[in-house]
Design an enzyme around this catalytic site. Structure first.
Site, PDB file in Angstrom:
ATOM      1  N   TYR A 383      -6.607  18.177 -33.933  1.00 21.89           N
ATOM      2  CA  TYR A 383      -5.968  19.396 -33.429  1.00 21.89           C
ATOM      3  C   TYR A 383      -7.019  20.492 -33.438  1.00 21.89           C
ATOM      4  O   TYR A 383      -7.639  20.759 -34.465  1.00 21.89           O
ATOM      5  CB  TYR A 383      -4.797  19.792 -34.345  1.00 21.89           C
ATOM      6  CG  TYR A 383      -3.940  20.898 -33.786  1.00 21.89           C
ATOM      7  CD1 TYR A 383      -2.911  20.616 -32.895  1.00 21.89           C
ATOM      8  CD2 TYR A 383      -4.158  22.226 -34.131  1.00 21.89           C
ATOM      9  CE1 TYR A 383      -2.123  21.621 -32.364  1.00 21.89           C
ATOM     10  CE2 TYR A 383      -3.373  23.239 -33.604  1.00 21.89           C
ATOM     11  CZ  TYR A 383      -2.366  22.924 -32.724  1.00 21.89           C
ATOM     12  OH  TYR A 383      -1.587  23.928 -32.193  1.00 21.89           O
ATOM     13  N   TYR A 484       6.599  18.191 -36.805  1.00 24.19           N
ATOM     14  CA  TYR A 484       6.010  19.517 -36.990  1.00 24.19           C
ATOM     15  C   TYR A 484       6.169  20.008 -38.430  1.00 24.19           C
ATOM     16  O   TYR A 484       5.361  20.782 -38.911  1.00 24.19           O
ATOM     17  CB  TYR A 484       6.675  20.543 -36.057  1.00 24.19           C
ATOM     18  CG  TYR A 484       6.277  20.433 -34.604  1.00 24.19           C
ATOM     19  CD1 TYR A 484       5.463  19.412 -34.126  1.00 24.19           C
ATOM     20  CD2 TYR A 484       6.709  21.381 -33.674  1.00 24.19           C
ATOM     21  CE1 TYR A 484       5.116  19.329 -32.800  1.00 24.19           C
ATOM     22  CE2 TYR A 484       6.357  21.312 -32.342  1.00 24.19           C
ATOM     23  CZ  TYR A 484       5.565  20.280 -31.898  1.00 24.19           C
ATOM     24  OH  TYR A 484       5.212  20.203 -30.573  1.00 24.19           O
TER      25      TYR A 484
HETATM   26  C1  LIG Z   1       2.904  22.438 -29.539  1.00 20.09           C
HETATM   27  S1  LIG Z   1       3.900  22.697 -28.144  1.00 20.09           S
HETATM   28  C2  LIG Z   1       4.023  21.106 -27.443  1.00 20.09           C
HETATM   29  C3  LIG Z   1       3.732  21.167 -25.958  1.00 20.09           C
HETATM   30  C4  LIG Z   1       4.814  21.812 -25.148  1.00 20.09           C
HETATM   31  N1  LIG Z   1       5.888  20.859 -24.891  1.00 20.09           N
HETATM   32  C5  LIG Z   1       4.293  22.399 -23.857  1.00 20.09           C
HETATM   33  O1  LIG Z   1       4.883  22.186 -22.807  1.00 20.09           O
HETATM   34  O2  LIG Z   1       3.288  23.110 -23.899  1.00 20.09           O
HETATM   35  C6  LIG Z   1       5.427  23.003 -28.938  1.00 20.09           C
HETATM   36  C7  LIG Z   1       6.556  23.401 -28.005  1.00 20.09           C
HETATM   37  O3  LIG Z   1       7.023  22.269 -27.294  1.00 20.09           O
HETATM   38  C8  LIG Z   1       8.448  22.224 -27.250  1.00 20.09           C
HETATM   39  N2  LIG Z   1       8.906  21.074 -28.028  1.00 20.09           N
HETATM   40  C9  LIG Z   1       8.138  20.261 -28.774  1.00 20.09           C
HETATM   41  N3  LIG Z   1       8.876  19.290 -29.324  1.00 20.09           N
HETATM   42  C10 LIG Z   1      10.141  19.498 -28.957  1.00 20.09           C
HETATM   43  C11 LIG Z   1      11.364  18.849 -29.240  1.00 20.09           C
HETATM   44  N4  LIG Z   1      11.441  17.773 -30.008  1.00 20.09           N
HETATM   45  N5  LIG Z   1      12.480  19.365 -28.703  1.00 20.09           N
HETATM   46  C12 LIG Z   1      12.444  20.460 -27.918  1.00 20.09           C
HETATM   47  N6  LIG Z   1      11.314  21.123 -27.606  1.00 20.09           N
HETATM   48  C13 LIG Z   1      10.174  20.641 -28.112  1.00 20.09           C
HETATM   49  C14 LIG Z   1       8.911  23.529 -27.881  1.00 20.09           C
HETATM   50  O4  LIG Z   1       9.050  24.478 -26.859  1.00 20.09           O
HETATM   51  C15 LIG Z   1       7.760  23.904 -28.781  1.00 20.09           C
HETATM   52  O5  LIG Z   1       7.709  25.290 -29.010  1.00 20.09           O
END
Ligand SMILES: C[S@@+](CC[C@H](N)C(=O)[O-])C[C@H]1O[C@@H](n2cnc3c(N)ncnc32)[C@H](O)[C@@H]1O
Length: 527
Positions: A383, A484
């Site tokens: 990361y 997370y």
């Molecule tokens: C580290 S980012 C992961 C990448 C993200 N999905 C993106 O499109 O950039 C974390 C965000 O992804 C979404 N996310 C990650 N895991 C999720 C889950 N299990 N359910 C819903 N949203 C999720 C949430 O919006 C979170 O704030």
């Protein structure tokens, strides 16, 4: 893979561009002569001018290649404010990409375009000329000049300059026109711009089978941590390396792999089985101290080596079950070690070896999968992001949206081991705007990957790598996920039992719901 035509766009030599620094906002879009154009409001107002006299002008996409991130935001805002019945169109293969801009600008010498004409109108057909009468003009409240590679807007008292109240732009007619005008070319250019960013890294690609969007162009890929303000990162030249008897190419189970000897493993996990067998008395003392929480010098006790040779042909070394389950910090050899590059204690530092795809998921935004089968214990990637102080992380978290915490990763693994390291003064990695592909990995309450601490500098507990390894065999194409919150099993079971009540509880209304769909889903990304 980009086609040659697409690459032609990406690498296109546009002589004149609008600088994003000159753009105060993107107001509208339209289709003109088969090309999508954007209406921009210029920032270049003399102090004496009021916003109503701001210069606005229409531009073809190729003049705006440095402003794709602004166009992306314009499209996103438009998308979120549009009615649910309006669906984004997917770009069709026929969407032509402009191969060259030179014919548009003639010999490339600076030219001036007055307010009556379109900003890109140096070559017009008779049908264009006929239709121009009913079209809106290209520049309002000023003129555009092309100088030294830039399109520049200047106020003008010229008679021909069209004057409008810029605060009334876009007009209702423009908005209506935009509502039915395609944005497919713009979306395609945005995707190509993101793919150009991807090219900074090897074995990485983008896939979107859901819609025509691309990840945020505000994000940039990096290959190493970037250090923020007030963060001190030691020069690798100062790391303490291993010495005699470690040396290069010693074969298996000697040198660095003989963990009693390798100085890099000084603080690594004690090999209790070996200690019990070799020295039962010392083992008793060690166990006693561990139970009582007393200090015990482990320097000369046998240690566990973190990696072993994979049983699967062609696969690299994998994490041994002890480290995989216990999450003990992994210590790798470093640049100052005597062992050299072939040492088996160098896995994470060699970087990602597996091909990854960033893809659009159905309900969790972008996610990541690996194009090859991964085996249990296989290293995936680290990361990355900007290392900032904890205070700065708090500030960013408070100033940002609730999603912000999903990008902040505390380097607090050693907080309980080192006296002067506390949660308040540890560093945090912010991967939101700069990072690697792992920044796109989504959360799952039953994940297939886990994050591990990997240190190359045993004397510096503040900065280390966060490395993702597969905890199971993961077939190619399966979304990679990690937890997370990194819950232990007891905490997990409690959260799962309380999940339905927690979802109904109004106190949790502001929390981000988890869409991982796992049987043991806890209901929310964060508590
Ligand atoms: C580290 S980012 C992961 C990448 C993200 N999905 C993106 O499109 O950039 C974390 C965000 O992804 C979404 N996310 C990650 N895991 C999720 C889950 N299990 N359910 C819903 N949203 C999720 C949430 O919006 C979170 O704030």
């Amino acid at each position: 893979m980009l086609s040659t035509r697409e690459l032609a766009f990406v690498e296109i030599q546009v002589t004149y561009r609008v600088s994003p620094l000159d753009v105060a906002g993107i107001l509208c879009h339209r289709l003109k002569d088969g090309h999508e154009q954007l209406l921009i409001r210029w920032r270049t107002l003399p102090a004496s001018q009021t916003p109503s006299q701001a210069i606005c002008s229409w531009h073809d996409l190729y003049e705006l290649t440095s402003c794709m991130h602004l166009i992306q935001k314009y499209l996103e805002n438009r998308q979120s404010s549009s009615k649910p019945t309006l669906k984004r169109k997917r770009p069709s293969p026929e969407d032509g990409l402009r191969k060259s801009r030179d014919s548009k600008f003639g010999n490339g010498h600076p030219t001036s375009v007055n307010g009556r004409s379109d900003s890109t109108n140096s070559r017009r057909s008779s049908s264009d000329a006929a239709s121009e009468k009913i079209e809106t003009p290209g520049v309002y409240n000023g003129v555009l000049e092309r100088r030294e590679g830039r399109v520049v807007a200047t106020q003008s008292k010229h008679m021909g300059v069209v004057k409008v109240d810029a605060t009334s732009l876009p007009t209702p007619e423009m908005v209506e026109q935009a509502r039915i005008s395609s944005t497919a070319q713009a979306e395609r250019y945005i995707r190509l711009t993101f793919e150009r960013k991807l090219k900074k890294l090897r074995w990485l690609r983008l896939e979107n089978k859901v819609d025509s969007s691309a990840p945020s162009l505000d994000f940039s890929f990096i290959t190493d941590y970037v250090t923020g303000k007030d963060v001190y990162r030691a020069d690798p030249g100062s790391y303490e390396g291993c010495t005699e008897p470690c040396k290069s190419n010693m074969g298996s189970h000697i040198g660095c792999e003989w963990p009693r000897e390798c100085k890099c493993l000084e603080y690594a996990a004690v090999n209790e089985d070996l200690l019990r067998r070799e020295d039962p008395q010392l083992f008793q003392e060690y166990q006693q101290a561990k139970q009582n929480g007393d200090y015990i010098d482990i320097t000369n006790l046998p240690k566990r080596f973190p990696y072993h040779v994979s049983k699967v042909e062609g696969k690299p070394q994998t994490l041994v079950p002890f480290y995989r389950e216990e999450r003990y910090p992994i210590y790798e050899c470093n640049v100052n070690c005597r062992c050299g590059p072939v040492c088996k204690s160098r896995v994470v530092q060699k970087g990602r070896r597996v091909p990854l795809t960033i893809f659009q998921t159905a309900n969790r935004g972008w996610g990541v999968y690996c194009d090859e089968d991964l085996i249990q214990g296989e290293f995936i990637d680290t990361y990355l992001g900007e290392i900032i102080t904890n205070q700065e992380a708090d500030r960013r978290e408070q100033a940002g949206p609730k999603e912000k915490q999903s990008y902040l990763y505390s380097l607090d693994k050693f907080v309980d081991n080192v006296e002067d390291l506390t949660h308040e003064n540890c560093y945090v990695v912010d991967g939101q705007y700069i990072g690697g592909p792992t920044r796109f990995i989504n959360h799952c309450c039953e994940p297939n990957c886990r994050q591990y601490t990997v240190s190359y500098d045993k004397n510096n507990p503040r900065i280390y790598d966060i490395a993702f390894f597969a905890v199971h065999n993961i077939p190619a194409g399966t979304e990679l996920t990690f937890d997370y919150q990194d819950k232990d099993e007891v905490e997990e079971d409690v959260a799962v039992r309380q999940r339905e009540a927690a979802r109904r509880d109004p106190a949790n209304a502001g929390k981000q719901p988890c869409n991982c769909g796992a049987r043991k889903c806890r209901g929310f990304l964060w508590e």
